[in-house]
Design a protein around this motif. Structure first.
Motif, mmCIF file in Angstrom:
data_model
loop_
_atom_site.group_PDB
_atom_site.id
_atom_site.type_symbol
_atom_site.label_atom_id
_atom_site.label_comp_id
_atom_site.label_asym_id
_atom_site.label_seq_id
_atom_site.Cartn_x
_atom_site.Cartn_y
_atom_site.Cartn_z
ATOM 1 N N GLY A 1 24.959 18.504 43.046
ATOM 2 C CA GLY A 1 23.532 18.790 42.925
ATOM 3 C C GLY A 1 23.101 19.945 43.805
ATOM 4 N N ASP A 2 23.628 20.018 45.018
ATOM 5 C CA ASP A 2 23.315 21.135 45.918
ATOM 6 C C ASP A 2 23.927 22.435 45.408
ATOM 7 O OD1 ASP A 2 22.010 19.326 47.545
ATOM 8 O OD2 ASP A 2 23.743 19.006 48.858
ATOM 9 N N PHE A 3 25.105 22.334 44.808
ATOM 10 C CA PHE A 3 25.774 23.497 44.207
ATOM 11 C C PHE A 3 24.878 24.100 43.128
ATOM 12 C CE2 PHE A 3 28.710 25.155 40.914
ATOM 13 C CZ PHE A 3 29.471 26.037 41.670
ATOM 14 N N TYR A 4 24.378 23.250 42.234
ATOM 15 C CA TYR A 4 23.472 23.732 41.195
ATOM 16 C C TYR A 4 22.134 24.182 41.778
ATOM 17 C CZ TYR A 4 26.610 21.915 37.553
ATOM 18 O OH TYR A 4 27.675 21.688 36.720
ATOM 19 N N GLY A 5 21.728 23.554 42.867
ATOM 20 C CA GLY A 5 20.467 23.931 43.501
ATOM 21 C C GLY A 5 20.465 25.365 43.990
ATOM 22 N N LEU A 6 21.630 25.859 44.396
ATOM 23 C CA LEU A 6 21.719 27.254 44.836
ATOM 24 C C LEU A 6 21.416 28.210 43.691
ATOM 25 C CD1 LEU A 6 24.948 27.030 47.046
ATOM 26 C CD2 LEU A 6 22.606 27.394 47.846
ATOM 27 N N ALA A 7 21.789 27.818 42.474
ATOM 28 C CA ALA A 7 21.501 28.662 41.304
ATOM 29 C C ALA A 7 20.039 28.565 40.898
ATOM 30 C CB ALA A 7 22.400 28.249 40.138
ATOM 31 N N VAL A 8 19.518 27.334 40.910
ATOM 32 C CA VAL A 8 18.150 27.116 40.435
ATOM 33 C C VAL A 8 17.114 27.587 41.454
ATOM 34 C CG1 VAL A 8 16.469 25.359 39.758
ATOM 35 C CG2 VAL A 8 18.837 25.190 38.969
ATOM 36 N N ASN A 9 17.326 27.252 42.714
ATOM 37 C CA ASN A 9 16.307 27.503 43.739
ATOM 38 C C ASN A 9 16.509 28.789 44.528
ATOM 39 O OD1 ASN A 9 15.144 24.970 43.085
ATOM 40 N ND2 ASN A 9 16.579 23.927 44.457
ATOM 41 N N HIS A 10 17.731 29.325 44.503
ATOM 42 C CA HIS A 10 18.005 30.505 45.324
ATOM 43 C C HIS A 10 18.533 31.691 44.518
ATOM 44 C CE1 HIS A 10 17.435 28.131 49.010
ATOM 45 N NE2 HIS A 10 18.087 27.169 48.380
ATOM 46 N N GLY A 11 18.539 31.568 43.212
ATOM 47 C CA GLY A 11 18.941 32.686 42.361
ATOM 48 C C GLY A 11 20.414 33.043 42.432
ATOM 49 N N LYS A 12 21.264 32.111 42.900
ATOM 50 C CA LYS A 12 22.708 32.364 42.972
ATOM 51 C C LYS A 12 23.333 31.947 41.639
ATOM 52 C CE LYS A 12 22.561 33.509 47.379
ATOM 53 N NZ LYS A 12 22.896 34.863 47.886
ATOM 54 N N PHE A 13 23.305 32.839 40.662
ATOM 55 C CA PHE A 13 23.735 32.503 39.302
ATOM 56 C C PHE A 13 25.221 32.130 39.231
ATOM 57 C CE2 PHE A 13 24.674 36.959 39.833
ATOM 58 C CZ PHE A 13 25.888 37.132 39.183
ATOM 59 N N GLN A 14 25.997 32.542 40.244
ATOM 60 C CA GLN A 14 27.445 32.259 40.200
ATOM 61 C C GLN A 14 27.743 30.761 40.253
ATOM 62 O OE1 GLN A 14 25.897 34.217 42.443
ATOM 63 N NE2 GLN A 14 26.985 36.167 42.729
ATOM 64 N N PHE A 15 26.830 29.983 40.835
ATOM 65 C CA PHE A 15 27.078 28.553 41.020
ATOM 66 C C PHE A 15 26.484 27.750 39.865
ATOM 67 C CE2 PHE A 15 26.343 30.247 45.465
ATOM 68 C CZ PHE A 15 27.691 30.494 45.713
ATOM 69 N N SER A 16 27.034 27.948 38.691
ATOM 70 C CA SER A 16 26.429 27.290 37.519
ATOM 71 C C SER A 16 27.461 26.785 36.510
ATOM 72 C CB SER A 16 25.467 28.259 36.824
ATOM 73 O OG SER A 16 26.149 29.440 36.432
ATOM 74 N N GLU A 17 28.729 26.644 36.909
ATOM 75 C CA GLU A 17 29.755 26.163 35.977
ATOM 76 C C GLU A 17 29.509 24.697 35.607
ATOM 77 O OE1 GLU A 17 31.893 29.396 38.378
ATOM 78 O OE2 GLU A 17 30.449 27.788 38.756
ATOM 79 N N SER A 18 29.872 24.367 34.387
ATOM 80 C CA SER A 18 29.714 22.990 33.912
ATOM 81 C C SER A 18 30.718 22.070 34.588
ATOM 82 C CB SER A 18 29.916 22.927 32.395
ATOM 83 O OG SER A 18 31.258 23.245 32.064
ATOM 84 N N VAL A 19 30.455 20.766 34.526
ATOM 85 C CA VAL A 19 31.355 19.781 35.121
ATOM 86 C C VAL A 19 32.737 19.866 34.476
ATOM 87 C CG1 VAL A 19 31.822 17.299 35.343
ATOM 88 C CG2 VAL A 19 29.541 18.197 35.839
ATOM 89 N N SER A 20 32.776 20.023 33.174
ATOM 90 C CA SER A 20 34.075 20.081 32.486
ATOM 91 C C SER A 20 34.875 21.306 32.912
ATOM 92 C CB SER A 20 33.867 20.089 30.965
ATOM 93 O OG SER A 20 33.108 21.219 30.569
ATOM 94 N N TYR A 21 34.207 22.442 33.108
ATOM 95 C CA TYR A 21 34.916 23.648 33.542
ATOM 96 C C TYR A 21 35.366 23.530 34.995
ATOM 97 C CZ TYR A 21 35.977 28.634 34.218
ATOM 98 O OH TYR A 21 36.609 29.839 34.496
ATOM 99 N N LEU A 22 34.522 22.961 35.850
ATOM 100 C CA LEU A 22 34.906 22.744 37.245
ATOM 101 C C LEU A 22 36.115 21.826 37.332
ATOM 102 C CD1 LEU A 22 31.368 22.253 38.861
ATOM 103 C CD2 LEU A 22 32.916 24.184 39.253
ATOM 104 N N ARG A 23 36.152 20.827 36.435
ATOM 105 C CA ARG A 23 37.296 19.898 36.413
ATOM 106 C C ARG A 23 38.566 20.638 35.999
ATOM 107 N NH1 ARG A 23 35.213 16.282 33.192
ATOM 108 N NH2 ARG A 23 34.394 14.973 34.875
ATOM 109 N N GLN A 24 38.474 21.494 35.003
ATOM 110 C CA GLN A 24 39.637 22.267 34.559
ATOM 111 C C GLN A 24 40.115 23.237 35.633
ATOM 112 O OE1 GLN A 24 40.599 20.285 31.968
ATOM 113 N NE2 GLN A 24 41.318 22.176 31.031
ATOM 114 N N LEU A 25 39.178 23.752 36.424
ATOM 115 C CA LEU A 25 39.528 24.662 37.508
ATOM 116 C C LEU A 25 40.208 23.923 38.654
ATOM 117 C CD1 LEU A 25 36.276 26.844 37.786
ATOM 118 C CD2 LEU A 25 38.514 27.621 36.957
ATOM 119 N N GLY A 26 40.043 22.609 38.705
ATOM 120 C CA GLY A 26 40.572 21.838 39.833
ATOM 121 C C GLY A 26 39.666 21.915 41.041
#
Length: 342
Positions: free
Chosen positions: A62-87
């Motif tokens: 939730g804090d990871f996504y919060g950086l994208a939503v509240n602080h404009g850090k668009f890089q922190f927006s990968e889906s759960v399924s993609y994060l899982r595949q990335l390990g």
């Protein structure tokens, strides 16, 4: 960046020939990765500032996504399924998903200028740490005690980025000894178990090693081509995880481990070489034991022969002395305690 390289290789040049331009292009290729890595360092620092607990190398999803939503850090927006595949996803607590910071930073999701021959990715500072460790050890394996001494003496993997040394906890010392026992007293440093141990010692900088085949890390465009799905999380998914994270925080680890993610599954970079080294050590140990046994038996035989010789000599001397008046002993002897010098 290009102007900086030009100033280095062709200072004050007004015209450029083919050789000069070729040299400049080659130098750009050499320096671009480290120049681009400055962005990686910034992203890494941002995530560490929002770490769930100090020195755990994890940020709540939730804090990871919060950086994208509240602080404009668009890089922190990968889906759960993609994060899982990335390990990069820690699912040890299903109700409190967390992103493992080094796994996310060093993943192919952050690689730029990729081609079929190379990729410009974030520099793994843990690799540099391992290089220092290898130089100190001078071997592909070591005892747990030796590794603890070397790790304690080496600077933090990211000392130049503000990382600080810390003492290896008793729990992690015990884990390292378990790994040594698993490998007959020696810890192979190019294996999954040692990499897992390094992750818990330096969770901010060293990635967690997954077993082969359990993850499939790909660049974003490759993942989308294979799955047909976007790698970015949908707004509803982001909102759901942000709401779930509100007011929810797991207790800080107290045993020196950064997470409950630990397994005794091993994978070696070169298992054949490791087995050969282990066999060689066993052979040398067997030869040494055989030599010691041979020496023991030889000593025992010599002792028996000497004892028998002393008895025979003593009996012969006594017989000679007692054979009659005026007769001299067959041998001149001096009685020294229980030893007869003839």
């Amino acid at each position: 960046f290009l102007r900086q390289v030009q100033a280095q290789v062709m200072p004050n040049a007004a015209t450029f020939g083919f050789e000069e331009v070729s040299h400049a292009v080659a130098e750009i290729g050499e320096q671009y990765g480290r120049w681009q890595n400055s962005e990686c360092v910034g992203l890494h620092q941002t995530l560490l500032e929002h770490e769930e607990h100090p020195n755990t190398g994890r940020i709540r999803l939730g804090d990871f996504y919060g950086l994208a939503v509240n602080h404009g850090k668009f890089q922190f927006s990968e889906s759960v399924s993609y994060l899982r595949q990335l390990g990069a996803l820690d699912e040890s607590e299903p109700s409190n998903l967390r992103v493992m910071i080094p796994n996310w930073i060093y993943g192919p999701n952050n690689c730029l200028a990729s081609s079929g021959y190379y990729a410009v990715c974030c520099i793994d500072v843990c690799d540099g740490y391992m290089n220092k460790l290898e130089r100190e050890l001078g071997s592909h394996d070591a005892s747990a005690e030796q590794l603890l001494q070397v790790v304690a003496a080496l600077p933090d993997p990211a000392a130049d980025l503000g990382g600080k040394n810390h003492t290896v906890s008793p729990a992690l010392q015990h884990r390292l000894k378990e790994i040594a026992e698993h490998h007959d007293g020696r810890v192979p440093i190019h294996g999954r178990l040692f990499a897992q141990w390094m992750h818990h010692v330096h969770p901010r900088w060293c990635p967690y090693p997954h077993m082969s085949g359990t993850i499939a890390p790909r660049r974003a465009e490759e993942q989308e081509a294979v799955t047909g799905m976007k790698v970015s999380a949908q707004p509803d998914e982001i909102r759901q995880h942000m709401e779930q994270s509100e007011g929810r925080k797991s207790s800080a680890p107290t045993d020196g481990m950064c997470s409950s993610m630990w397994s005794m599954e091993e994978e070696l970079v070169d298992s054949v070489a490791h087995e050969k080294a282990k066999t060689s050590r066993k052979h040398k140990s067997g030869v040494a034991r055989a030599g010691r046994r041979g020496l023991f038996f030889a000593s025992a035989i010599i002792s028996m022969v000497m004892a028998l010789a002393k008895l025979i000599t003593k009996d012969t001397l006594m017989d000679s002395v007692g054979s009659g008046t005026g007769k001299k002993p067959a041998f001149a002897c001096v009685d020294i305690g229980q030893t007869y010098a003839v």
